[in-house]
Each structure stands twice: as C-alpha cells, then as structure tokens.
Design a protein around this motif. Structure first.
Motif, PDB file in Angstrom:
ATOM      1  N   ARG A 223       0.874  -1.165  -0.131  1.00  0.00           N
ATOM      2  CA  ARG A 223       0.087   0.175   0.046  1.00  0.00           C
ATOM      3  C   ARG A 223       0.842   1.319  -0.098  1.00  0.00           C
ATOM      4  NH1 ARG A 223      -4.321  -0.408   4.853  1.00  0.00           N
ATOM      5  NH2 ARG A 223      -5.105   1.359   3.826  1.00  0.00           N
ATOM      6  N   ARG A 224       2.271   1.144  -0.381  1.00  0.00           N
ATOM      7  CA  ARG A 224       3.094   2.337  -0.490  1.00  0.00           C
ATOM      8  C   ARG A 224       2.393   3.392  -1.287  1.00  0.00           C
ATOM      9  NH1 ARG A 224       6.442   5.162  -3.336  1.00  0.00           N
ATOM     10  NH2 ARG A 224       8.426   6.091  -2.330  1.00  0.00           N
ATOM     11  N   ASP A 225       1.796   3.272  -2.444  1.00  0.00           N
ATOM     12  CA  ASP A 225       1.400   4.500  -3.238  1.00  0.00           C
ATOM     13  C   ASP A 225       0.446   5.158  -2.566  1.00  0.00           C
ATOM     14  OD1 ASP A 225       3.505   3.860  -5.046  1.00  0.00           O
ATOM     15  OD2 ASP A 225       2.143   3.255  -6.736  1.00  0.00           O
ATOM     16  N   GLU A 226      -0.484   4.179  -1.897  1.00  0.00           N
ATOM     17  CA  GLU A 226      -1.808   4.986  -1.260  1.00  0.00           C
ATOM     18  C   GLU A 226      -1.034   5.723   0.052  1.00  0.00           C
ATOM     19  OE1 GLU A 226      -5.046   3.476   1.803  1.00  0.00           O
ATOM     20  OE2 GLU A 226      -4.258   1.834   0.522  1.00  0.00           O
ATOM     21  N   ALA A 227      -0.257   5.255   0.649  1.00  0.00           N
ATOM     22  CA  ALA A 227       0.298   5.690   1.830  1.00  0.00           C
ATOM     23  C   ALA A 227       1.122   7.251   1.580  1.00  0.00           C
ATOM     24  CB  ALA A 227       1.380   4.854   2.834  1.00  0.00           C
TER      25      ALA A 227
ATOM     26  N   ARG B  92       0.421   9.124  -0.988  1.00  0.00           N
ATOM     27  CA  ARG B  92      -0.556  10.055  -1.378  1.00  0.00           C
ATOM     28  C   ARG B  92      -1.419  10.494  -0.182  1.00  0.00           C
ATOM     29  NH1 ARG B  92      -1.301   6.276  -5.938  1.00  0.00           N
ATOM     30  NH2 ARG B  92      -0.609   7.578  -7.706  1.00  0.00           N
ATOM     31  N   TYR B  93      -1.417   9.758   0.880  1.00  0.00           N
ATOM     32  CA  TYR B  93      -2.271  10.125   2.018  1.00  0.00           C
ATOM     33  C   TYR B  93      -1.495  11.430   2.713  1.00  0.00           C
ATOM     34  CZ  TYR B  93      -3.670  10.108   6.828  1.00  0.00           C
ATOM     35  OH  TYR B  93      -4.411  10.409   8.290  1.00  0.00           O
TER      36      TYR B  93
ATOM     37  N   PRO C   8       4.126   9.516  -5.431  1.00  0.00           N
ATOM     38  CA  PRO C   8       4.496   8.020  -5.037  1.00  0.00           C
ATOM     39  C   PRO C   8       5.928   7.653  -6.005  1.00  0.00           C
ATOM     40  CG  PRO C   8       2.305   8.181  -5.720  1.00  0.00           C
ATOM     41  CD  PRO C   8       2.617   9.689  -5.808  1.00  0.00           C
TER      42      PRO C   8
ATOM     43  N   LEU D 208       0.550   4.078   7.897  1.00  0.00           N
ATOM     44  CA  LEU D 208       0.611   4.599   6.523  1.00  0.00           C
ATOM     45  C   LEU D 208       1.827   5.305   6.593  1.00  0.00           C
ATOM     46  CD1 LEU D 208      -2.772   5.895   5.797  1.00  0.00           C
ATOM     47  CD2 LEU D 208      -1.825   4.082   5.213  1.00  0.00           C
TER      48      LEU D 208
END
Length: 376
Positions: free
Chosen positions: A183-187, A189-190, A195, A266
């Motif tokens: 979930r790196r990309d999602e994290a 962007r959070y 990313p 995250l």
C-alpha cells in the motif's frame, strides 16, 4: 496474600508507563490477555499526571495513579520529595493490591512499576517483568530476583537477570503495526506526496527530537539537489520553525511537516528510509516492518541504553547510526547515501527482519498462563 483464581476470569494488574515505549506494550499485553480470557479483569497502575493516565482509558482499561516520579541523576530539589513519593506510592499500591486481589502483576517499566512490583512481591503475588531494552532499567534489575518470569527482547540478558527465569519473547507492538508494503503508493498520497519519489520518514517520538530536527534544518537546502521527499514529525515545539524553513526553501511540495503522526501504519508504509530514535519499541516496529533505518540514539536515555540498542543492529549490519551531536553534518548525507544504494538497503532490511518477534504479546501471555495455572 492467598489468592483463589478463577481459571476463566483471571485478575491481572499491569503497572508502568511514563512514555509510549512502556505504555504501548502494556496495552498490547492487555489486549492479548482479553483475546485469550474475555472475562479477565485487568487493572492498570500508572504514575499521576503521566501520559498513561490518558492513553490507557482510551484503550478501554481502568487505571489508578500513584504519586511517583523518577529520581534525577543530577542535583535537583525535586529529589528531596522522592522518598515521600516512594513511601506514598508503596502504601497506595498495597491498598490497591489488597482491594483488587490480583492473581498476577505484570511490570513493563516506568515510574509506577517499581513500587507496584516491589509491593506485590512482598505480598507473595507472582510478578512478571517485561523488559523492552537491551540494557535494563533500574526498577527491573531491583525486582528481578522476585520475578516468576522475565520476558525480554534481546539475547544475553543473563548479565542482569536470573538465567532460569528469562524468556525471549520480543516486545509487544501496537495492533496497527503490520507490514503494508503493498500500500506504499496509497500511503504516500495520504501525506500529499508523490509516489514516484523516494520518501524519508523522520520520527523523533511523540515530543519530537531536537537533535534530529536540527540535523534536518542544517542541511535542508540539500533537498533542492535531489528528487527525495520527507515526512517530518517535528513535535510541538519545533513545528513552526520547521514549517517556516520549508517555505523559505520552496520545499512545500516535497516536505510535509506535522506535529504528530496519527497514522503511523501509513507513515511506515510510505517510507523508503526511516530516521528514528533508538527506543526499544521503535526498533521492534522497524524490525517487524523490515525497514531501512538510520538511528539517532537519545544521548540522555538512562545508562545510554538507546546507543546500546542501536549498536546491536549496527553490528549485525541491520541499521546505520548517527550520533546526536553529529546530526548537523552527517545525518542527511548518511540518509541520502543509503537512498542511493538499493543493494545496501536490501541487506539491511533482510538483517533487521531477523530481530522481529511478531507474536510477542501472545508469547508473554503464554508465560502468564503458565504461572496462573501453576498457582491455581
């Protein structure tokens, strides 16, 4: 003190606190106990006006406070009140123990742990020590001879504790600390970052870390010369200064300052390299998450135990270390060098993973269960 135990409803006191490094494992142990014994009665004993008095009730457990604080090593007027606080705390601990009638008492370190554990031992109540560090605190060393079990996170602890009572369990971690590399990309962007850029995470503890913050400030302009980005947990006292410096260097899009990170899961997932103090819990979390890390030990930690913690990993090629007084010259060059060397990152990640103990809380409850059954 004679106790008759209900095997399905054990009564357990967990004592200690003062910092997140003591509180988080204490709550993790309580949660693991509740999973195994849903009817268990659990009471915490902490120090008045310390963070456990707020964090423990938020986790769903009752807590009582003792009038206790640490004995300062330097000359201080505060030390004059220490004997009175100690006597008061031991008297109150005895009252709590007599009223609650625990089957067992677990000490996780911190100010309140000493009076509670010492009093419990004098009342013949079984005690279990949970020692997070590679160099134990004074409290745990003093009560170790009375402990039924001593749950540790490092090897070779028989220098300080009775060998026949030591169990290598690791440190219990917060429930939300789990690997999230997918979930790196999602994290990223959070946190409002890109990313496609490598990300550094700086965590200096809940109050921030002045030495680390100064190390970043001293060479902040170097972020203009590369494509890296930073999640910077500044702590409350450094936040405004950090924010102003980031704006002055035009780095708002690549450096995100925050007083405190609520979503550590995250933040860890977003990070390619982590800058961290070398507290026991931070090391345990980073080991479980297989992170490449640069440690900056807190130099004022008791007995310099953070340096000892960090060196265990440095000697195993599982981490890098920069001393607190060298951060302004060495911290960012060390971090950037590691970001550029993906092979070194891989070696460090593989090695730090060997220190992980993902089942620590349940392993500690196993030891508690053995004692409870033997005393039934």
């Amino acid at each position: 003190m004679k106790v008759t135990m209900n095997s399905q409803r054990p009564k357990v006191i967990i004592s200690g606190g003062g910092t997140g490094g003591h509180i988080f494992p204490a709550i993790a142990i309580a949660d693991a106990l509740k999973r195994r014994y849903p009817q268990a009665e659990i009471l915490f004993i902490g120090a008045e006006n310390r963070m456990e008095m707020d964090r423990v009730p938020k986790a769903g457990y009752p807590i009582e406070g003792l009038w206790i604080s640490g004995f300062k090593r330097e000359l201080s007027l505060d030390n004059l009140s220490f004997p009175f606080k100690l006597i008061s705390s031991m008297m109150k601990a005895r009252k709590i123990l007599k009223r609650f009638k625990p089957d067992i008492v677990v000490g996780v370190g911190g100010f309140a742990s000493g009076p509670t554990m010492k009093t419990a031992a004098s009342m013949n109540i079984p005690i279990v020590i949970q020692e997070q560090n590679s160099f134990p605190g004074i409290t745990n060393k003093l009560v170790a001879k009375k402990a039924a079990k001593i749950c540790v996170a490092y090897d070779n602890m028989d220098k300080w504790f009775p060998k026949d009572r030591i169990v290598l369990t690791g440190n219990p971690l917060r429930n939300n600390i789990v690997p999230m590399n997918d979930r790196r990309d999602e994290a990223v962007r959070y946190f409002g970052l890109n990313p496609d850029k490598k990300t550094v995470l700086l965590v200096g503890g809940s109050q921030g870390a002045l030495g680390i913050n100064k190390g970043i400030s001293a060479q902040l302009a170097s972020f203009n010369n590369n494509d890296y980005q930073l999640i910077w947990q500044t702590g409350n006292h450094y936040y405004d200064k950090a924010l102003q410096e980031v704006k002055e260097h035009g780095l708002d899009d690549r450096i995100k300052c925050t007083v405190f990170i609520d979503r550590m899961d995250l933040a860890y997932a977003a990070a390619d390299v982590v800058i961290s103090r070398a507290g026991a819990m931070s090391i345990s979390e980073l080991s479980l998450l297989n992170k490449a890390v640069v440690f900056v030990p807190l130099p004022t930690a008791a007995e310099d135990h953070q340096t000892k913690n960090a060196m265990r990993l440095v000697d195993a090629d599982a981490a890098l270390m920069v001393r607190n007084d060298a951060t302004e010259k060495e911290l960012l060059p060390t971090v950037f060098g590691l970001l550029e060397d993906e092979e070194r990152q891989k070696v460090m990640k593989d090695n730090i993973a060997k220190f992980a103990k993902p089942n620590a809380a349940d392993d500690i409850v196993d030891q508690i269960e053995i004692i409870l059954k033997s005393n039934k």
